[in-house]
Design a protein around this motif. Structure first.
Motif, short mmCIF file in Angstrom:
data_model
loop_
_atom_site.label_atom_id
_atom_site.label_comp_id
_atom_site.label_asym_id
_atom_site.label_seq_id
_atom_site.Cartn_x
_atom_site.Cartn_y
_atom_site.Cartn_z
N LEU A 105 -10.07 -9.59 -3.47
CA LEU A 105 -9.75 -11.01 -3.58
C LEU A 105 -8.67 -11.31 -4.62
O LEU A 105 -8.16 -12.42 -4.67
CB LEU A 105 -11.01 -11.80 -3.96
CG LEU A 105 -12.09 -11.86 -2.91
CD1 LEU A 105 -13.35 -12.50 -3.49
CD2 LEU A 105 -11.62 -12.64 -1.71
N GLY A 106 -8.32 -10.35 -5.44
CA GLY A 106 -7.44 -10.59 -6.58
C GLY A 106 -6.12 -11.25 -6.24
O GLY A 106 -5.76 -12.28 -6.83
N LEU A 107 -5.35 -10.69 -5.30
CA LEU A 107 -4.05 -11.27 -4.97
C LEU A 107 -4.18 -12.59 -4.24
O LEU A 107 -3.34 -13.48 -4.40
CB LEU A 107 -3.22 -10.28 -4.16
CG LEU A 107 -2.69 -9.07 -4.94
CD1 LEU A 107 -1.98 -8.10 -4.01
CD2 LEU A 107 -1.75 -9.52 -6.05
N SER A 108 -5.21 -12.75 -3.46
CA SER A 108 -5.45 -14.01 -2.77
C SER A 108 -5.72 -15.13 -3.77
O SER A 108 -5.18 -16.23 -3.66
CB SER A 108 -6.63 -13.87 -1.81
OG SER A 108 -6.91 -15.09 -1.18
N ILE A 109 -6.53 -14.85 -4.78
CA ILE A 109 -6.83 -15.83 -5.82
C ILE A 109 -5.58 -16.11 -6.64
O ILE A 109 -5.27 -17.27 -6.93
CB ILE A 109 -7.99 -15.34 -6.70
CG1 ILE A 109 -9.29 -15.32 -5.89
CG2 ILE A 109 -8.12 -16.19 -7.95
CD1 ILE A 109 -10.44 -14.61 -6.57
N ALA A 110 -4.84 -15.07 -7.01
CA ALA A 110 -3.61 -15.25 -7.78
C ALA A 110 -2.63 -16.13 -7.02
O ALA A 110 -2.03 -17.05 -7.59
CB ALA A 110 -2.98 -13.90 -8.10
N GLN A 111 -2.47 -15.89 -5.74
CA GLN A 111 -1.54 -16.68 -4.93
C GLN A 111 -1.98 -18.15 -4.88
O GLN A 111 -1.15 -19.06 -5.01
CB GLN A 111 -1.45 -16.13 -3.51
CG GLN A 111 -0.45 -16.91 -2.65
CD GLN A 111 -0.45 -16.43 -1.22
OE1 GLN A 111 -1.51 -16.22 -0.63
NE2 GLN A 111 0.73 -16.24 -0.66
N ALA A 112 -3.26 -18.41 -4.73
CA ALA A 112 -3.76 -19.78 -4.68
C ALA A 112 -3.49 -20.51 -5.99
O ALA A 112 -3.05 -21.67 -5.99
CB ALA A 112 -5.25 -19.79 -4.36
N ILE A 113 -3.70 -19.84 -7.11
CA ILE A 113 -3.46 -20.46 -8.42
C ILE A 113 -1.97 -20.74 -8.61
O ILE A 113 -1.59 -21.82 -9.05
CB ILE A 113 -3.99 -19.55 -9.55
CG1 ILE A 113 -5.52 -19.50 -9.49
CG2 ILE A 113 -3.51 -20.04 -10.91
CD1 ILE A 113 -6.14 -18.43 -10.36
N VAL A 114 -1.14 -19.77 -8.27
CA VAL A 114 0.31 -19.94 -8.42
C VAL A 114 0.81 -21.10 -7.55
O VAL A 114 1.61 -21.92 -7.99
CB VAL A 114 1.05 -18.63 -8.09
CG1 VAL A 114 2.54 -18.83 -7.98
CG2 VAL A 114 0.75 -17.57 -9.15
N LYS A 115 0.33 -21.18 -6.32
CA LYS A 115 0.74 -22.27 -5.42
C LYS A 115 0.32 -23.63 -5.97
O LYS A 115 1.07 -24.61 -5.86
CB LYS A 115 0.16 -22.08 -4.02
CG LYS A 115 0.91 -21.07 -3.20
CD LYS A 115 0.34 -21.00 -1.80
CE LYS A 115 1.15 -20.10 -0.91
NZ LYS A 115 0.67 -20.12 0.47
N GLN A 116 -0.87 -23.71 -6.57
CA GLN A 116 -1.34 -24.97 -7.14
C GLN A 116 -0.44 -25.45 -8.27
O GLN A 116 -0.37 -26.63 -8.56
CB GLN A 116 -2.77 -24.85 -7.63
CG GLN A 116 -3.78 -24.81 -6.52
CD GLN A 116 -5.19 -24.68 -7.04
OE1 GLN A 116 -5.43 -24.32 -8.19
NE2 GLN A 116 -6.16 -24.96 -6.17
#
Length: 57
Positions: free
Chosen positions: A22-33
């Protein structure tokens, strides 16, 4: 693709201790926000680089 939840490239390279994938998926969501961007580049047998750019407020 590497930002997909639970993505694994090769079972033989998976961590022995597990990991949810889940690490990159979570990182991408935070960066997009934060209206930023995340990019990955990889060179086989050299390494992987993850670049995160966040706007200054």
């Amino acid at each position: 693709m590497v930002f997909d939840r639970f993505y694994r490239t090769d079972r033989s390279r998976s961590r022995h201790s597990g990991g949810a994938g889940l690490g990159l998926s979570i990182a991408q969501a935070i960066v997009k926000q934060h209206q930023g961007s995340i990019h990955i580049s990889s060179v086989q047998q050299v390494g992987t680089e993850v670049n995160i750019l966040l706007p200054a407020h």
